[in-house]
Design a protein around this motif. Sequence first.
Motif, PDB file in Angstrom:
ATOM      1  N   ALA A 251      82.334   6.591  20.281  1.00 18.80           N
ATOM      2  CA  ALA A 251      82.752   6.476  18.879  1.00 18.80           C
ATOM      3  C   ALA A 251      82.370   5.123  18.277  1.00 18.80           C
ATOM      4  O   ALA A 251      82.282   4.980  17.058  1.00 18.80           O
ATOM      5  N   LYS A 252      82.125   4.129  19.145  1.00 21.10           N
ATOM      6  CA  LYS A 252      81.781   2.798  18.651  1.00 21.10           C
ATOM      7  C   LYS A 252      80.283   2.638  18.379  1.00 21.10           C
ATOM      8  O   LYS A 252      79.872   1.665  17.750  1.00 21.10           O
ATOM      9  N   VAL A 253      79.482   3.570  18.879  1.00 22.17           N
ATOM     10  CA  VAL A 253      78.023   3.428  18.814  1.00 22.17           C
ATOM     11  C   VAL A 253      77.502   4.005  17.502  1.00 22.17           C
ATOM     12  O   VAL A 253      77.874   5.107  17.097  1.00 22.17           O
ATOM     13  N   GLU A 254      76.615   3.250  16.845  1.00 23.08           N
ATOM     14  CA  GLU A 254      76.001   3.686  15.598  1.00 23.08           C
ATOM     15  C   GLU A 254      74.509   3.373  15.627  1.00 23.08           C
ATOM     16  O   GLU A 254      74.047   2.552  16.432  1.00 23.08           O
ATOM     17  N   LEU A 255      73.779   4.021  14.736  1.00 22.97           N
ATOM     18  CA  LEU A 255      72.339   3.781  14.639  1.00 22.97           C
ATOM     19  C   LEU A 255      72.054   2.337  14.247  1.00 22.97           C
ATOM     20  O   LEU A 255      72.829   1.717  13.501  1.00 22.97           O
ATOM     21  N   ASP A 256      70.952   1.803  14.767  1.00 24.72           N
ATOM     22  CA  ASP A 256      70.435   0.462  14.454  1.00 24.72           C
ATOM     23  C   ASP A 256      71.266  -0.675  15.047  1.00 24.72           C
ATOM     24  O   ASP A 256      71.000  -1.850  14.751  1.00 24.72           O
ATOM     25  N   GLN A 257      72.261  -0.363  15.883  1.00 21.92           N
ATOM     26  CA  GLN A 257      72.984  -1.446  16.560  1.00 21.92           C
ATOM     27  C   GLN A 257      72.067  -2.132  17.578  1.00 21.92           C
ATOM     28  O   GLN A 257      71.186  -1.516  18.173  1.00 21.92           O
ATOM     29  N   VAL A 258      72.305  -3.439  17.778  1.00 24.42           N
ATOM     30  CA  VAL A 258      71.489  -4.222  18.705  1.00 24.42           C
ATOM     31  C   VAL A 258      71.865  -3.864  20.149  1.00 24.42           C
ATOM     32  O   VAL A 258      73.044  -3.693  20.464  1.00 24.42           O
ATOM     33  N   VAL A 259      70.837  -3.759  20.996  1.00 31.67           N
ATOM     34  CA  VAL A 259      71.036  -3.456  22.410  1.00 31.67           C
ATOM     35  C   VAL A 259      70.432  -4.595  23.231  1.00 31.67           C
ATOM     36  O   VAL A 259      69.253  -4.915  23.080  1.00 31.67           O
ATOM     37  N   MET A 260      71.237  -5.200  24.096  1.00 29.60           N
ATOM     38  CA  MET A 260      70.763  -6.246  24.995  1.00 29.60           C
ATOM     39  C   MET A 260      70.466  -5.607  26.350  1.00 29.60           C
ATOM     40  O   MET A 260      71.340  -4.960  26.937  1.00 29.60           O
ATOM     41  N   VAL A 261      69.242  -5.803  26.840  1.00 29.79           N
ATOM     42  CA  VAL A 261      68.748  -5.051  27.991  1.00 29.79           C
ATOM     43  C   VAL A 261      68.384  -5.986  29.137  1.00 29.79           C
ATOM     44  O   VAL A 261      67.727  -7.020  28.923  1.00 29.79           O
ATOM     45  N   THR A 262      68.800  -5.623  30.344  1.00 30.77           N
ATOM     46  CA  THR A 262      68.363  -6.326  31.559  1.00 30.77           C
ATOM     47  C   THR A 262      67.786  -5.287  32.521  1.00 30.77           C
ATOM     48  O   THR A 262      68.253  -4.140  32.566  1.00 30.77           O
ATOM     49  N   MET A 263      66.765  -5.716  33.287  1.00 31.73           N
ATOM     50  CA  MET A 263      66.113  -4.824  34.242  1.00 31.73           C
ATOM     51  C   MET A 263      65.875  -5.551  35.556  1.00 31.73           C
ATOM     52  O   MET A 263      65.615  -6.760  35.567  1.00 31.73           O
ATOM     53  N   ASP A 264      65.962  -4.800  36.639  1.00 35.69           N
ATOM     54  CA  ASP A 264      65.699  -5.383  37.957  1.00 35.69           C
ATOM     55  C   ASP A 264      64.260  -5.879  38.069  1.00 35.69           C
ATOM     56  O   ASP A 264      63.970  -6.804  38.824  1.00 35.69           O
ATOM     57  N   SER A 265      63.350  -5.258  37.321  1.00 40.29           N
ATOM     58  CA  SER A 265      61.937  -5.655  37.383  1.00 40.29           C
ATOM     59  C   SER A 265      61.685  -7.002  36.711  1.00 40.29           C
ATOM     60  O   SER A 265      60.660  -7.635  36.966  1.00 40.29           O
ATOM     61  N   PHE A 266      62.590  -7.432  35.853  1.00 42.55           N
ATOM     62  CA  PHE A 266      62.441  -8.717  35.156  1.00 42.55           C
ATOM     63  C   PHE A 266      63.773  -9.461  35.252  1.00 42.55           C
ATOM     64  O   PHE A 266      64.549  -9.504  34.298  1.00 42.55           O
ATOM     65  N   LYS A 267      64.040 -10.005  36.427  1.00 42.02           N
ATOM     66  CA  LYS A 267      65.325 -10.642  36.683  1.00 42.02           C
ATOM     67  C   LYS A 267      65.511 -11.877  35.802  1.00 42.02           C
ATOM     68  O   LYS A 267      64.568 -12.584  35.483  1.00 42.02           O
ATOM     69  N   GLU A 268      66.788 -12.082  35.422  1.00 46.38           N
ATOM     70  CA  GLU A 268      67.209 -13.232  34.625  1.00 46.38           C
ATOM     71  C   GLU A 268      66.535 -13.278  33.253  1.00 46.38           C
ATOM     72  O   GLU A 268      66.412 -14.330  32.637  1.00 46.38           O
ATOM     73  N   GLN A 269      66.070 -12.125  32.776  1.00 45.45           N
ATOM     74  CA  GLN A 269      65.524 -12.041  31.432  1.00 45.45           C
ATOM     75  C   GLN A 269      66.292 -10.984  30.648  1.00 45.45           C
ATOM     76  O   GLN A 269      66.692  -9.950  31.199  1.00 45.45           O
ATOM     77  N   VAL A 270      66.517 -11.259  29.386  1.00 53.12           N
ATOM     78  CA  VAL A 270      67.228 -10.328  28.510  1.00 53.12           C
ATOM     79  C   VAL A 270      66.287  -9.926  27.382  1.00 53.12           C
ATOM     80  O   VAL A 270      65.683 -10.774  26.730  1.00 53.12           O
ATOM     81  N   PHE A 271      66.179  -8.622  27.167  1.00 49.77           N
ATOM     82  CA  PHE A 271      65.319  -8.093  26.118  1.00 49.77           C
ATOM     83  C   PHE A 271      66.184  -7.392  25.070  1.00 49.77           C
ATOM     84  O   PHE A 271      67.342  -7.061  25.320  1.00 49.77           O
ATOM     85  N   GLU A 272      65.609  -7.199  23.921  1.00 51.54           N
ATOM     86  CA  GLU A 272      66.374  -6.632  22.816  1.00 51.54           C
ATOM     87  C   GLU A 272      65.784  -5.290  22.377  1.00 51.54           C
ATOM     88  O   GLU A 272      64.580  -5.076  22.444  1.00 51.54           O
ATOM     89  N   ALA A 273      66.688  -4.421  21.921  1.00 43.79           N
ATOM     90  CA  ALA A 273      66.298  -3.120  21.387  1.00 43.79           C
ATOM     91  C   ALA A 273      67.299  -2.748  20.297  1.00 43.79           C
ATOM     92  O   ALA A 273      68.248  -3.485  20.041  1.00 43.79           O
ATOM     93  N   LYS A 274      67.069  -1.609  19.658  1.00 48.48           N
ATOM     94  CA  LYS A 274      68.053  -1.126  18.686  1.00 48.48           C
ATOM     95  C   LYS A 274      68.217   0.377  18.857  1.00 48.48           C
ATOM     96  O   LYS A 274      67.278   1.086  19.246  1.00 48.48           O
ATOM     97  N   VAL A 275      69.418   0.870  18.579  1.00 50.41           N
ATOM     98  CA  VAL A 275      69.728   2.285  18.736  1.00 50.41           C
ATOM     99  C   VAL A 275      68.950   3.088  17.696  1.00 50.41           C
ATOM    100  O   VAL A 275      69.015   2.806  16.502  1.00 50.41           O
ATOM    101  N   SER A 276      68.183   4.071  18.164  1.00 49.40           N
ATOM    102  CA  SER A 276      67.357   4.869  17.264  1.00 49.40           C
ATOM    103  C   SER A 276      67.795   6.325  17.175  1.00 49.40           C
ATOM    104  O   SER A 276      67.458   7.025  16.221  1.00 49.40           O
ATOM    105  N   ARG A 277      68.564   6.784  18.170  1.00 50.51           N
ATOM    106  CA  ARG A 277      68.983   8.184  18.144  1.00 50.51           C
ATOM    107  C   ARG A 277      70.228   8.361  18.995  1.00 50.51           C
ATOM    108  O   ARG A 277      70.352   7.753  20.063  1.00 50.51           O
ATOM    109  N   ILE A 278      71.161   9.188  18.499  1.00 50.45           N
ATOM    110  CA  ILE A 278      72.379   9.512  19.233  1.00 50.45           C
ATOM    111  C   ILE A 278      72.429  11.024  19.393  1.00 50.45           C
ATOM    112  O   ILE A 278      72.530  11.760  18.402  1.00 50.45           O
TER     113      ILE A 278
END
Length: 371
Positions: A251-278
């Motif tokens: 219920a808290k998630v809406e379109l275009d909200q910022v997403v902070m992303v971490t991946m095991d393939s790129f340790k200690e790095q944070v990438f950004e995305a935005k919600v495009s579809r629910i």
Amino acid sequence: MRKICFSFSEIGVFIVLIFLFMGFFSCRKSGEEVIYPEKKSLTESVYASGLVKAKNQYEAFTLASGPVEEIYIREGDSVKVGQAILKVFSEREKLGRESAQLSQNNATLQANQGRIRDLELSIELAKSKKQNDSLLFLRQKNLRAQRIGSAVELEQRELNFQNSKTSYESALLRYQDLKRDIEFNSRSASKSLAISDVLLGEYVLTSKIDGVVYSILKERGEMVNPQTPLAVIGSAGEFLLELQVDEYDIAKVELDQVVMVTMDSFKEQVFEAKVSRIYPIMNSQSKSFTIEAIFTKAPPKLYPNLTLEANIVTQVKAETLVIPRNYLWMGDRVITENGDTIPVIVGIKTYQFAEILEGIDEKTPLILPGR
């Protein structure tokens, strides 16, 4: 001077109280840490886990059953819409297609020219006979008008003319029926051949998009069926995030909200995305919703099915009053240094902090509940 006397039992109780009082202060000093609310920026987010997927990524299937006969593409190759990727062997469909081709060849107008020509000759003959019998009938009729010849001869000429006329018209009808049958059979055979081509085409896996074949899931000679995925195909160089969000947080998630992303393939790095579809339906087994997001700040190199963890930012408060979350008691109360319990109005919460809207200020000393 008044003498004060204590009994032995009263002295004992007094001593116990003194020790309890001293023990309380000694524990208070050594075990309880006093903190004060402070103002800072607070970000509320929703946790999600998921995968990196190529845009338009899908698993490719065929409707065929049988062994893989040929593989035309290698993993990583680019493909166009309709390009063949692999072929499944089927002797039955191959023979069916050849049979349909023979039937189509035999049903064409050109293949039936002999039958058509035979009827055309019959029509010409019947027409000539009709014209001849018509002349003979007319002559006999003129002779009979001059009282030459018998009535029987006139009737015979008339009957011959009627028979010739009927034969001619019958030949015309047979000719029309033949052409109609040939046309129908030709079209029917063409349809049968087209159906055979479709059935045979089901044994060839083709790409539905312009993209890249990321994976070939079967090798030559392996048996497959309509439930077997044969390849993974997706757009080239375009990726998105497929996230799973718990039903309690959706219920808290809406379109275009910022997403902070971490991946095991790129340790200690944070990438950004935005919600495009629910996606509006919950997975009843995992009790989660699927969310798609697109990168706004992407890693330098991506591959499908890389795992990731994400935090979807739902609220950001600048310079708001916060306390450590574990200093909340029963969800809406705090305990002061003096042991008083004060009700508070709580705003957003994170894993570490809770926003305090009303009830205390920056000068309120607090202790940890339960100490």
